[in-house]
Scaffold this motif. Structure first.
Motif, PDB file in Angstrom:
ATOM      1  N   GLU A   5     -71.111   7.162   4.530  1.00 29.95           N
ATOM      2  CA  GLU A   5     -69.727   6.709   4.642  1.00 29.95           C
ATOM      3  C   GLU A   5     -69.627   5.197   4.479  1.00 29.95           C
ATOM      4  O   GLU A   5     -68.661   4.688   3.917  1.00 29.95           O
ATOM      5  N   ALA A   6     -70.656   4.500   4.995  1.00 32.17           N
ATOM      6  CA  ALA A   6     -70.651   3.047   4.856  1.00 32.17           C
ATOM      7  C   ALA A   6     -70.705   2.652   3.386  1.00 32.17           C
ATOM      8  O   ALA A   6     -70.302   1.560   3.020  1.00 32.17           O
ATOM      9  N   ARG A   7     -71.203   3.563   2.544  1.00 32.46           N
ATOM     10  CA  ARG A   7     -71.234   3.279   1.119  1.00 32.46           C
ATOM     11  C   ARG A   7     -70.125   4.042   0.406  1.00 32.46           C
ATOM     12  O   ARG A   7     -70.238   4.371  -0.768  1.00 32.46           O
TER      13      ARG A   7
ATOM     14  N   ASP B  72     -76.868  12.366  11.626  1.00 29.51           N
ATOM     15  CA  ASP B  72     -75.829  11.444  12.046  1.00 29.51           C
ATOM     16  C   ASP B  72     -75.950  10.116  11.321  1.00 29.51           C
ATOM     17  O   ASP B  72     -74.988   9.597  10.768  1.00 29.51           O
ATOM     18  N   GLU B  73     -77.173   9.591  11.305  1.00 29.00           N
ATOM     19  CA  GLU B  73     -77.412   8.301  10.668  1.00 29.00           C
ATOM     20  C   GLU B  73     -77.130   8.383   9.174  1.00 29.00           C
ATOM     21  O   GLU B  73     -76.526   7.483   8.596  1.00 29.00           O
TER      22      GLU B  73
END
Lengths: 290, 268
Positions: B224-226, B217-218
């Motif tokens: 996605e944050a990148r 999950d992390e």
């Protein structure tokens, strides 16, 4: 202080001996843990703290040296290893990640059940451990995974306390919690300490916490005990601690800076209360002089 | 105890073999295997063996590492050569005992079969020992690219493979930690019968699964944050390009295959 309950004699540990990855984690460590004391172990990351505490309940076997529990070598036989596991309780870092049972109650009971205690005794210990750790009764039948982070941590610690160890060893028990959570965990540990007289060993980075609660401190560096003694004794070597990359308590820093500015405070100062006293004494002194 | 498992078979280095393009090395392994399976005689085996010895020497991989890797297949090698020894048909009987007959052809078949298996495994080791897992998956991804036309999710497969490889050491470490923690609560993993042992693993498996999901999950969030959004339009830090050494290696590989086929034609 009378008899040491745990005595570490000339303990050395080498990881992967005989390979290119060989590293000496501990070198000739001598340390005693006395009945009913609170010992703070501080040290930089990689100073050997974790290796040291895993020796205390025979999870890791020494490369050389021995550990005596009430005078008996804990690695003597299978039986002695089994015994030390319940008499020296070890709480790992982030213990909440080891919860696995369907209910909180069953998880706390895992330790006592492995000790093959009778059912009533197990139930009694679960209730007692839950009480020490402030785990409310209505939580006991919930799944541990539904709880909040702080609650999970307390349930995990209760799981070790339920074995009623004579020495409770905790590796960074307050890591990653908010100030209120830290406070609560510390209160739980102290409650167990005060009511049962068990010795407590706390591994920590935080000088403030060590200073506030520990009666004695041991500073590890590069796998050896660099200093040990009361917090006063240890913090009086402020410069040396800073060289090891360990922060001294904020109040000690302030006192040192004051000293450089020409304001001499009496004694070693490491808590806010002591600072207030020292400053008051100073103030008083000046008033007398004038 | 779990640390003893050697999963990272990659031995970093900077020899020519290490610097070869991973695509070259993957294809070379295919060519090598083809040559090995076309070899029929002592001579052709000798040619393939010479090629293998040469590449091992160039890559500077220690022989002990190669031999250690052979351990798991010892049983298979012994069994197959034993079967070949006893059941190969032939006229030149060397020894005869009860229902077993050992012939000269049987001995030859047994030796060659054992050699073939050992050389097969050693050849593939040359790939995994000298290529980092990341390069290996990148090479595979590029080689499988044509399959995209058949709607095979090549990039996704390669990404999954590299992430799995990346997480194996982490999971081993995690397992170690959880096992220690449960041992500290009196759990025992090495006593009792098979069923008891399996049951004893439950306190390890549940937290391990949970932490794997949490990690996945992390990782997904971090990716996605990148701005990760699949392989579409993604660029690489190190773009693979064939160099002179790659063409030379290809030439050597094809020469090997040709030599073996010619030798087979000549009946050698």
């Amino acid at each position: 202080m009378d008899e040491p309950i745990l005595k570490i004699e000339k303990l050395s540990h080498v990881y992967s001996p005989g390979t290119p990855f060989e590293t000496t984690a501990l070198r000739d460590v001598d340390l005693e843990i006395y009945k009913g004391e609170i010992l703070g172990i501080i040290g930089h990351t990689g100073s050997g703290k974790s290796t040291l505490i895993q020796h205390l309940n025979a999870l890791i076997k020494p490369t050389s040296g021995r550990i005596l529990l009430n005078g008996h070598d804990i690695n003597e036989s299978k039986q002695s290893v089994r015994e030390v596991r319940s008499r020296v309780g070890l709480v790992f870092q982030y213990p909440e990640y080891q919860l696995f049972e369907e209910t909180v109650k069953k998880d706390i009971a895992f330790g006592p059940r492995n000790m093959k205690l009778p059912q009533e005794e197990i139930d009694r210990r679960v209730m007692e451990a839950a009480r020490f750790c402030g785990v409310e009764e209505e939580l006991l039948d919930r799944a541990p995974f539904d709880l909040s982070g702080g609650q999970k941590r307390r349930v995990a610690i209760a799981g070790v306390i339920a074995m009623m160890p004579e020495v409770l060893v905790l590796d960074e028990p307050m890591a990653g919690l908010d100030p209120r959570g830290r406070e609560e965990i510390m209160e739980n540990i102290l409650a167990y300490h005060n009511e049962t007289g068990a010795a407590i060993v706390i591994v920590t980075h935080s000088m403030e916490e060590a200073a506030r609660h520990a009666g004695r401190m041991a500073v590890l560096e590069h796998g050896t005990v660099a200093m040990s003694g009361t917090p006063e004794e240890v913090f009086s070597h402020g410069e040396q601690l800073r060289q090891m990359g360990l922060a001294t308590p904020v109040m000690t820093d302030v006192a040192d800076k004051l000293c450089k500015l020409g304001v001499k405070l009496a004694g070693t100062v490491y808590t806010v209360e002591q600072m207030v006293d020292a400053l008051m004494a100073l103030e008083g002194g000046r008033r007398d002089a004038s | 105890m779990l640390r003893d498992i050697t999963l990272g078979q990659f031995f970093p280095g900077s020899t020519v073999v290490h610097r070869l393009d991973p695509r070259t090395k993957i294809m070379m392994v295919v060519v090598y295997i083809a040559a090995l399976f076309n070899a029929k005689s002592w001579v052709s085996y000798g040619v393939v063996l010479a090629f293998l010895v040469f590449s091992i020497a160039v890559s500077r991989i220690r022989l002990s590492a190669m031999l250690r890797g052979l351990k798991p297949i010892v049983f298979i090698v012994v069994l197959t050569s034993l079967l070949n020894l006893l059941y190969a048909r032939g006229e030149d009987v060397i020894a005869h005992w009860w229902i077993f007959t050992i012939t000269r052809q049987g001995v030859k078949a047994a030796i060659l079969m054992a050699a073939r298996l050992i050389m097969l495994v050693m050849g593939t080791f040359m790939l995994t020992y000298t290529t980092s897992p990341i390069m290996l998956t990148y090479g595979l991804e590029l080689l499988m690219n044509p399959l995209k036309k058949l709607k095979v999710p090549v990039h996704e497969l390669a990404m999954m493979m590299s992430m799995a490889l990346r997480l194996i050491p982490t999971l081993i470490e995690e397992t170690d930690k959880i096992m220690s923690a449960q041992k500290a609560r009196g759990a025992e993993f090495d006593t009792g019968n098979l069923i008891e042992k399996a049951k004893a693993m439950l306190p390890v498996l549940v937290p391990l699964f949970l932490s794997s999901f949490r990690r996945a999950d992390e990782l997904a969030t971090a990716m996605e944050a990148r701005c990760y959004h699949g392989g579409e339009g993604r660029t690489r830090l190190n773009v693979l390009k064939f160099a002179r050494r790659d063409y030379l290696a290809f030439a050597a590989g094809l020469l090997l295959l040709a030599a073996v086929i010619v030798l087979a034609r000549l009946g050698l």
